[in-house]
Design an enzyme around this catalytic site. Sequence first.
Site, PDB file in Angstrom:
ATOM      1  N   SER A   1      -6.334  26.087  77.492  1.00 17.32           N
ATOM      2  CA  SER A   1      -7.073  27.320  77.196  1.00 17.32           C
ATOM      3  C   SER A   1      -6.627  28.454  78.107  1.00 17.32           C
ATOM      4  CB  SER A   1      -8.586  27.110  77.348  1.00 17.32           C
ATOM      5  OG  SER A   1      -9.036  26.139  76.437  1.00 17.32           O
TER       6      SER A   1
ATOM      7  N   TYR B   1     -16.932  30.367  66.891  1.00 17.73           N
ATOM      8  CA  TYR B   1     -15.913  31.382  67.173  1.00 17.73           C
ATOM      9  C   TYR B   1     -14.555  30.921  66.671  1.00 17.73           C
ATOM     10  CZ  TYR B   1     -15.403  28.325  71.325  1.00 17.73           C
ATOM     11  OH  TYR B   1     -15.280  27.265  72.173  1.00 17.73           O
ATOM     12  N   PRO B   2     -13.736  31.883  66.293  1.00 12.15           N
ATOM     13  CA  PRO B   2     -12.392  31.523  65.877  1.00 12.15           C
ATOM     14  C   PRO B   2     -11.435  31.592  67.064  1.00 12.15           C
ATOM     15  CG  PRO B   2     -12.757  33.813  65.369  1.00 12.15           C
ATOM     16  CD  PRO B   2     -14.015  33.309  66.058  1.00 12.15           C
ATOM     17  N   MET B   3     -10.349  30.860  66.981  1.00 13.65           N
ATOM     18  CA  MET B   3      -9.348  30.979  68.041  1.00 13.65           C
ATOM     19  C   MET B   3      -7.924  30.771  67.561  1.00 13.65           C
ATOM     20  SD  MET B   3      -9.966  27.713  70.566  1.00 13.65           S
ATOM     21  CE  MET B   3      -8.534  28.085  71.572  1.00 13.65           C
ATOM     22  N   ASP B   4      -7.007  31.269  68.372  1.00 13.78           N
ATOM     23  CA  ASP B   4      -5.569  31.111  68.141  1.00 13.78           C
ATOM     24  C   ASP B   4      -4.953  30.428  69.351  1.00 13.78           C
ATOM     25  OD1 ASP B   4      -5.504  32.568  65.773  1.00 13.78           O
ATOM     26  OD2 ASP B   4      -4.825  34.428  66.728  1.00 13.78           O
ATOM     27  N   LYS B   5      -3.762  29.937  69.167  1.00 12.40           N
ATOM     28  CA  LYS B   5      -2.942  29.534  70.300  1.00 12.40           C
ATOM     29  C   LYS B   5      -1.885  30.622  70.483  1.00 12.40           C
ATOM     30  CE  LYS B   5      -4.902  25.802  71.632  1.00 12.40           C
ATOM     31  NZ  LYS B   5      -4.931  24.498  70.984  1.00 12.40           N
TER      32      LYS B   5
ATOM     33  N   ARG C   1     -15.749  11.856  61.164  1.00 16.56           N
ATOM     34  CA  ARG C   1     -15.334  13.127  61.764  1.00 16.56           C
ATOM     35  C   ARG C   1     -14.739  14.083  60.741  1.00 16.56           C
ATOM     36  NH1 ARG C   1     -12.225  12.609  67.150  1.00 16.56           N
ATOM     37  NH2 ARG C   1     -12.720  14.808  67.032  1.00 16.56           N
TER      38      ARG C   1
ATOM     39  N   GLN D   1     -18.709  19.099  68.799  1.00 15.45           N
ATOM     40  CA  GLN D   1     -17.774  20.129  68.334  1.00 15.45           C
ATOM     41  C   GLN D   1     -17.184  19.749  66.987  1.00 15.45           C
ATOM     42  OE1 GLN D   1     -16.272  17.554  69.531  1.00 15.45           O
ATOM     43  NE2 GLN D   1     -14.059  17.734  69.615  1.00 15.45           N
TER      44      GLN D   1
ATOM     45  N   HIS E   1      -7.475  18.529  77.900  1.00 15.69           N
ATOM     46  CA  HIS E   1      -8.578  19.245  77.249  1.00 15.69           C
ATOM     47  C   HIS E   1      -9.675  18.264  76.805  1.00 15.69           C
ATOM     48  CE1 HIS E   1     -10.511  21.612  73.999  1.00 15.69           C
ATOM     49  NE2 HIS E   1     -10.256  20.585  73.227  1.00 15.69           N
TER      50      HIS E   1
HETATM   51  O1  76R Z   1      -9.807  14.888  68.306  1.00 14.84           O
HETATM   52  C1  76R Z   1     -10.121  14.426  69.428  1.00 14.84           C
HETATM   53  O2  76R Z   1     -11.296  14.279  69.817  1.00 14.84           O
HETATM   54  C2  76R Z   1      -9.013  14.131  70.345  1.00 14.84           C
HETATM   55  C3  76R Z   1      -8.956  15.042  71.484  1.00 14.84           C
HETATM   56  C4  76R Z   1      -9.082  16.516  71.091  1.00 14.84           C
HETATM   57  C5  76R Z   1      -8.166  17.291  70.369  1.00 14.84           C
HETATM   58  C6  76R Z   1      -6.841  16.883  69.772  1.00 14.84           C
HETATM   59  C7  76R Z   1     -10.210  17.369  71.409  1.00 14.84           C
HETATM   60  C8  76R Z   1     -11.356  16.948  72.078  1.00 14.84           C
HETATM   61  N1  76R Z   1      -9.944  18.622  70.932  1.00 14.84           N
HETATM   62  C9  76R Z   1      -8.730  18.615  70.278  1.00 14.84           C
HETATM   63  C10 76R Z   1      -8.104  19.661  69.629  1.00 14.84           C
HETATM   64 MN1  76R Z   1     -11.062  20.295  71.268  1.00 14.84          MN
HETATM   65  N2  76R Z   1     -12.219  21.928  71.498  1.00 14.84           N
HETATM   66  C11 76R Z   1     -11.818  23.226  71.314  1.00 14.84           C
HETATM   67  C12 76R Z   1     -12.806  24.098  71.854  1.00 14.84           C
HETATM   68  O3  76R Z   1     -13.448  27.216  74.016  1.00 14.84           O
HETATM   69  C13 76R Z   1     -12.328  26.674  74.172  1.00 14.84           C
HETATM   70  O4  76R Z   1     -11.679  26.809  75.251  1.00 14.84           O
HETATM   71  C14 76R Z   1     -11.717  25.874  73.086  1.00 14.84           C
HETATM   72  C15 76R Z   1     -12.674  25.586  71.933  1.00 14.84           C
HETATM   73  C16 76R Z   1     -13.830  23.305  72.334  1.00 14.84           C
HETATM   74  C17 76R Z   1     -15.103  23.775  73.007  1.00 14.84           C
HETATM   75  C18 76R Z   1     -13.447  21.940  72.120  1.00 14.84           C
HETATM   76  C19 76R Z   1     -14.217  20.836  72.463  1.00 14.84           C
HETATM   77  N3  76R Z   1      -9.656  21.427  70.307  1.00 14.84           N
HETATM   78  C20 76R Z   1      -8.573  20.969  69.635  1.00 14.84           C
HETATM   79  C21 76R Z   1      -7.935  22.063  68.955  1.00 14.84           C
HETATM   80  C22 76R Z   1      -6.732  21.960  68.026  1.00 14.84           C
HETATM   81  C23 76R Z   1      -5.485  22.083  68.818  1.00 14.84           C
HETATM   82  C24 76R Z   1      -4.271  21.753  68.006  1.00 14.84           C
HETATM   83  O5  76R Z   1      -4.320  20.925  67.094  1.00 14.84           O
HETATM   84  O6  76R Z   1      -3.206  22.332  68.314  1.00 14.84           O
HETATM   85  C25 76R Z   1      -8.658  23.204  69.257  1.00 14.84           C
HETATM   86  C26 76R Z   1      -8.399  24.596  68.767  1.00 14.84           C
HETATM   87  C27 76R Z   1      -9.718  22.792  70.119  1.00 14.84           C
HETATM   88  C28 76R Z   1     -10.655  23.637  70.668  1.00 14.84           C
HETATM   89  N4  76R Z   1     -12.489  19.105  72.126  1.00 14.84           N
HETATM   90  C29 76R Z   1     -12.452  17.740  72.327  1.00 14.84           C
HETATM   91  C30 76R Z   1     -13.762  19.538  72.483  1.00 14.84           C
HETATM   92  C31 76R Z   1     -14.544  18.401  72.896  1.00 14.84           C
HETATM   93  C32 76R Z   1     -16.019  18.474  73.311  1.00 14.84           C
HETATM   94  C33 76R Z   1     -13.725  17.288  72.816  1.00 14.84           C
HETATM   95  C34 76R Z   1     -14.070  15.858  73.150  1.00 14.84           C
HETATM   96  C35 76R Z   1     -14.527  15.198  71.885  1.00 14.84           C
HETATM   97  C36 76R Z   1     -14.921  13.770  72.085  1.00 14.84           C
HETATM   98  O7  76R Z   1     -14.060  12.992  72.469  1.00 14.84           O
HETATM   99  O8  76R Z   1     -16.097  13.488  71.855  1.00 14.84           O
END
Ligand code: 76R
Length: 245
Positions: free
Chosen positions: A219, A141-145, A127, A181, A168
Site C-alpha cells: 500500500s 472505496y475503490p483503489m488502483d495499483k 468467498r 473484506q 499484506h
Molecule cells: O485472498 C486472500 O485472502 C489471500 C491474501 C490476500 C490477497 C491476495 C489478501 C488478504 N488480500 C489480497 C489481495 Mn487484501 N485488502 C485490500 C484492502 O486499504 C488498503 O490499504 C487496501 C484495501 C484491505 C483493507 C484488504 C484487507 N487486497 C488484495 C488486492 C488485490 C491485489 C491484486 O490482486 O493485485 C487488493 C486491492 C487488496 C486490498 N486483505 C487480506 C485484507 C484482509 C483483511 C486480508 C486477510 C484476509 C484473511 O485471510 O482473512
Amino acid sequence: AAEAVKTLDGWYCLHDMRTIDWTSWKKISNEERIEAIDGLKELLTKWEAVEEAENGSHALYKIVGQKADVMFMFLRPTMDELSDIETEFNKSKFAEFLIPAHSYVSVVELSQYSGNSSADDPKTRERLYPILPKWEHVSFYPMDKRREGDENWYSLNFKERARLLYEHSKTGRQYAGEVKQIITGSFGFDDWEWGVTLFAHDVLQLKKIVYEMRFDEVSALYGEFGEFFVGNHLPKEKIDTYLHV
Ligand code: 76R
C-alpha cells in the site's frame, strides 16, 4: 513482460449510492410515503428470497456525510441481473425521492498468488459467492495499483507481487473476526481497478485496518485510493423509523 496473476471471479457486484430528496419526501402525503416505503420493503423481501436461495446477496447501509444517504450493495451471478435490479428499483415509487450519488460495478475476485485454489472448494466458493455480513458498519472505496516511474505494480514480477501481497495478508489476518473484506475487481467495468468493501462491528476497526495497511509495502508504494464511503447498517425493520418525517 511481467505475468498477470490468474483470478477466480465470483458474483457480479453493484454498489449503488443515493441521496434522499428530503424536501420532496416531506411534501407528499402520509399515504404516499407509506406506499413508497412498502414498495421498498417488498423489493427487500424479494432480494431476501434470492439470498435465501443463495443466488445472490445484498445489504443496505446509511452513509454518513454528504456523499450519499444510502448505499445498496448487490451481488448477483450475472451482470444482467444487476441491471434488472437497478431498473426495477429505479421504477419504484421510493426511487422518485432519490438522487443518484454514486455507483460502482465490479466482480468478486480472488487472485491466485499463493497457489491455485479450486473454484469447487467449499471455502473458495464461500468467498466467491459471499452472503454479505449484515455487520453494523461498512467502508467502501475503490483503489488502483500505481503505475508511475519506478513504482509500477504492473512491471513487478509475479514473485515480488506475491511476496508483497503475502505481507499484506498478514496484516489483514490480524483483523480476523473484526473486519471482513470483500475485494472486487473492476478492470474494464469501472473507473478504478478494485473495489474494497470492509465490514466491521466496531467502526474504529475500519480506521485501524486501513491506517495500518498504509504501512504495508504494497500500500505504501503502490496503493492509490478513491473516495471513501462509510456507513451504518440499515436493517429492514428500521426503515420506517429512518424514513419517518
Ligand atoms: O485472498 C486472500 O485472502 C489471500 C491474501 C490476500 C490477497 C491476495 C489478501 C488478504 N488480500 C489480497 C489481495 Mn487484501 N485488502 C485490500 C484492502 O486499504 C488498503 O490499504 C487496501 C484495501 C484491505 C483493507 C484488504 C484487507 N487486497 C488484495 C488486492 C488485490 C491485489 C491484486 O490482486 O493485485 C487488493 C486491492 C487488496 C486490498 N486483505 C487480506 C485484507 C484482509 C483483511 C486480508 C486477510 C484476509 C484473511 O485471510 O482473512
